[in-house]
Design an enzyme around this catalytic site. Structure first.
Site, PDB file in Angstrom:
ATOM      1  N   LYS A 180       2.475 -12.036   3.653  1.00 46.36           N
ATOM      2  CA  LYS A 180       4.047 -11.876   3.117  1.00 46.36           C
ATOM      3  C   LYS A 180       4.721 -13.688   3.626  1.00 46.36           C
ATOM      4  O   LYS A 180       4.907 -14.129   3.364  1.00 46.36           O
ATOM      5  CB  LYS A 180       4.294 -10.757   3.563  1.00 46.36           C
ATOM      6  CG  LYS A 180       3.412  -9.887   3.343  1.00 46.36           C
ATOM      7  CD  LYS A 180       4.452  -7.980   3.817  1.00 46.36           C
ATOM      8  CE  LYS A 180       3.028  -6.989   3.741  1.00 46.36           C
ATOM      9  NZ  LYS A 180       2.249  -7.121   2.555  1.00 46.36           N
ATOM     10  N   LYS A 188     -13.032 -10.086   4.227  1.00 44.59           N
ATOM     11  CA  LYS A 188     -12.510  -9.138   4.100  1.00 44.59           C
ATOM     12  C   LYS A 188     -13.550  -7.993   3.798  1.00 44.59           C
ATOM     13  O   LYS A 188     -14.343  -8.091   3.682  1.00 44.59           O
ATOM     14  CB  LYS A 188     -11.938  -8.667   2.537  1.00 44.59           C
ATOM     15  CG  LYS A 188     -10.437  -9.540   2.839  1.00 44.59           C
ATOM     16  CD  LYS A 188      -9.370  -9.344   3.198  1.00 44.59           C
ATOM     17  CE  LYS A 188      -8.025  -8.612   2.467  1.00 44.59           C
ATOM     18  NZ  LYS A 188      -7.050  -8.324   3.004  1.00 44.59           N
ATOM     19  N   GLY A 218       0.855  -1.158   0.206  1.00 43.37           N
ATOM     20  CA  GLY A 218       0.705  -0.125  -0.130  1.00 43.37           C
ATOM     21  C   GLY A 218       1.320   0.844   0.104  1.00 43.37           C
ATOM     22  O   GLY A 218       1.004   2.396  -0.890  1.00 43.37           O
ATOM     23  N   ASN A 219       1.727   1.425   0.921  1.00 43.92           N
ATOM     24  CA  ASN A 219       2.523   2.435   0.758  1.00 43.92           C
ATOM     25  C   ASN A 219       3.552   2.750  -0.088  1.00 43.92           C
ATOM     26  O   ASN A 219       3.715   4.040   0.041  1.00 43.92           O
ATOM     27  CB  ASN A 219       4.049   2.110   2.321  1.00 43.92           C
ATOM     28  CG  ASN A 219       4.178   1.316   1.765  1.00 43.92           C
ATOM     29  OD1 ASN A 219       4.315   0.751   1.234  1.00 43.92           O
ATOM     30  ND2 ASN A 219       6.067   2.329   2.241  1.00 43.92           N
ATOM     31  N   LYS A 245      -2.933 -10.670  -1.834  1.00 47.91           N
ATOM     32  CA  LYS A 245      -1.932 -10.231  -3.288  1.00 47.91           C
ATOM     33  C   LYS A 245      -1.151 -10.707  -3.361  1.00 47.91           C
ATOM     34  O   LYS A 245      -0.220 -10.637  -4.035  1.00 47.91           O
ATOM     35  CB  LYS A 245      -1.708  -8.291  -3.410  1.00 47.91           C
ATOM     36  CG  LYS A 245      -0.766  -7.678  -2.054  1.00 47.91           C
ATOM     37  CD  LYS A 245       0.769  -6.876  -3.327  1.00 47.91           C
ATOM     38  CE  LYS A 245       1.460  -6.441  -1.865  1.00 47.91           C
ATOM     39  NZ  LYS A 245       1.343  -6.579  -0.741  1.00 47.91           N
TER      40      LYS A 245
HETATM   41  P1  ADP Z   1       0.618  -3.912   2.446  1.00 48.47           P
HETATM   42  O1  ADP Z   1       2.075  -3.577   2.293  1.00 48.47           O
HETATM   43  O2  ADP Z   1       1.040  -5.203   1.564  1.00 48.47           O
HETATM   44  O3  ADP Z   1       0.338  -2.704   2.164  1.00 48.47           O
HETATM   45  P2  ADP Z   1      -0.146  -4.307   5.361  1.00 48.47           P
HETATM   46  O4  ADP Z   1       0.357  -2.909   5.581  1.00 48.47           O
HETATM   47  O5  ADP Z   1      -1.415  -4.878   4.939  1.00 48.47           O
HETATM   48  O6  ADP Z   1       1.154  -4.090   3.647  1.00 48.47           O
HETATM   49  O7  ADP Z   1       0.843  -4.990   6.748  1.00 48.47           O
HETATM   50  C1  ADP Z   1       2.696  -4.559   6.544  1.00 48.47           C
HETATM   51  C2  ADP Z   1       2.696  -3.810   8.304  1.00 48.47           C
HETATM   52  O8  ADP Z   1       2.319  -5.437   8.635  1.00 48.47           O
HETATM   53  C3  ADP Z   1       3.528  -4.285   8.867  1.00 48.47           C
HETATM   54  O9  ADP Z   1       4.093  -1.922   8.224  1.00 48.47           O
HETATM   55  C4  ADP Z   1       3.630  -3.653   9.945  1.00 48.47           C
HETATM   56  O10 ADP Z   1       2.723  -2.340  10.285  1.00 48.47           O
HETATM   57  C5  ADP Z   1       2.711  -5.162  10.799  1.00 48.47           C
HETATM   58  N1  ADP Z   1       3.206  -5.660  10.894  1.00 48.47           N
HETATM   59  C6  ADP Z   1       2.068  -6.741  11.815  1.00 48.47           C
HETATM   60  N2  ADP Z   1       2.931  -7.991  11.794  1.00 48.47           N
HETATM   61  C7  ADP Z   1       4.258  -7.511  11.422  1.00 48.47           C
HETATM   62  C8  ADP Z   1       5.379  -8.458  12.578  1.00 48.47           C
HETATM   63  N3  ADP Z   1       5.494  -9.365  13.041  1.00 48.47           N
HETATM   64  N4  ADP Z   1       6.437  -7.783  11.941  1.00 48.47           N
HETATM   65  C9  ADP Z   1       6.722  -6.701  11.178  1.00 48.47           C
HETATM   66  N5  ADP Z   1       5.549  -6.230  10.773  1.00 48.47           N
HETATM   67  C10 ADP Z   1       4.430  -6.381  11.313  1.00 48.47           C
HETATM   68 MG    MG Z   2      -1.026  -1.875   3.913  1.00 51.52          MG
END
Ligand code: ADP
Ligand code: MG
Length: 314
Positions: free
Chosen positions: A275, A129, A11-12, A213
């Site tokens: 992931k 979801k 997302g970022n 994704k």
């Molecule tokens: P995407 O980048 O695909 O949008 P998300 O934002 O859904 O992914 O997931 C990534 C986020 O998950 C990280 O930015 C962090 O805040 C969170 N996260 C949750 N558990 C963990 C973990 N164990 N280690 C690192 N990040 C984690």
């Molecule tokens: Mg995200």
């Protein structure tokens, strides 16, 4: 060639979450993202790009619902296709620009991508979801009755529609993607995990669901015989005991060790968990394959083996 990399953008990489999502602000974010991708290509890797679409498809749904008294609202699968086009267009245009700046001779194309799911996937019996706008209790009940939506209360903020998150089974446009990729085209595909479709009497039919994704990107990486699955998100590494005093980043780790942490609940559902699952699957799919979880900014370093959480086969 250094190897084939499927880059899954989080997302970022598409939108700054603190900015109003105007076209301009999204393009600014994507331009930076494109520059990081170009550096990886310049390094000699063959690159295929996938991306998320959560906030974007959510906004498209809101636009459709809000204007539904003027123009019929498009169903969720069509909204997903729109989001692939919109995001693909931005990445495609920005990559084209940075390729010119960095003297990279490559064409870029976005493929609207359908991904087959199993209509008997267990996920369809318990949708999880949340998508689209928040509704009042009354409106939520009306939608349940009139449209058959499944609605849930979302942490005190109102009611939201929930859809299933089934497993990706088959990428419909795979042959086209392969043709382009073999000819050196940088392909943007499987956006938002792909548009979920089911096979019904020999034809494809879109369904209201969200394929994760990262799992769709993993499937694509296997199907394209990629060497590396590069999952780019907001953190440089995955952690155990994340956000606790004893948190610890993971460096190079075997799929078995990280699976143990997965089973112990170290990775949040819906964010880090898919992931890690995708990384485990990819690392185990063939000898020598590795999956890397890191940030956009560190992607180049991580490919050189200097950072990121790197999941390997044994
Ligand atoms: P995407 O980048 O695909 O949008 P998300 O934002 O859904 O992914 O997931 C990534 C986020 O998950 C990280 O930015 C962090 O805040 C969170 N996260 C949750 N558990 C963990 C973990 N164990 N280690 C690192 N990040 C984690
Ligand atoms: Mg995200």
């Amino acid at each position: 060639m250094k190897g084939k990399v499927v880059i899954a953008l989080g997302g970022n990489a598409l939108q700054d979450k603190d900015m109003v999502p105007t076209a301009e602000s999204q393009l600014n974010t994507v331009r930076k993202t494109a520059s990081y991708i170009a550096d990886i290509i310049k390094e000699g890797y063959s690159v295929i790009v996938t991306h998320g679409n959560g906030p974007q498809v959510g906004n498209i749904v809101i636009q459709n619902e809000t204007a539904s008294n003027i123009i019929p609202a498009m169903p969720f699968d069509v909204c997903g296709a729109e989001s692939q086009g919109m995001i693909g267009y931005m990445i495609q245009q920005c990559l084209g620009e940075v390729f010119k700046e960095k003297n990279i001779q490559k064409d870029v194309a976005t493929i609207v991508t359908q991904v087959v799911v199993d209509k008997d996937d267990a996920a369809f019996s318990h949708p999880t979801k949340p998508i689209g706008p928040f509704y009042s209790k009354e409106d939520a009940e009306l939608l349940e009755k009139e449209k058959g939506y499944q609605m849930v209360e979302d942490s005190g903020r109102g009611y939201r529609r929930v859809v299933a998150s089934p497993e990706p089974k088959e990428i419909v446009e795979l042959n086209t993607i392969k043709l382009l990729e073999r000819n050196g085209v940088v392909v943007i595909t499987a956006g938002g995990g792909g548009i979920p479709v089911v096979r019904e009497n020999g034809s494809l039919k879109g369904v209201a669901a969200v394929i994760d994704k990262d799992l769709a990107s993993e499937k694509l990486a296997e199907d394209l015989d990629a060497d590396i699955l590069l999952i780019l998100t907001a953190v440089e590494k995955a952690y155990i005991n994340y956000k606790k005093p004893d948190e610890k980043p993971l460096d190079v780790i075997s799929s078995y060790d990280i699976e143990k942490y997965l089973n112990e609940g170290h990775f949040a559902e819906g964010s880090m968990m898919p992931k890690v699952k995708a990384a485990i699957r990819f690392a185990r799919s063939r000898k020598g394959r590795r999956a890397i979880i890191t940030s956009l900014e560190k992607a180049h370093d991580a490919l050189s083996g200097n950072t990121g959480t790197v999941v390997v086969d044994d």
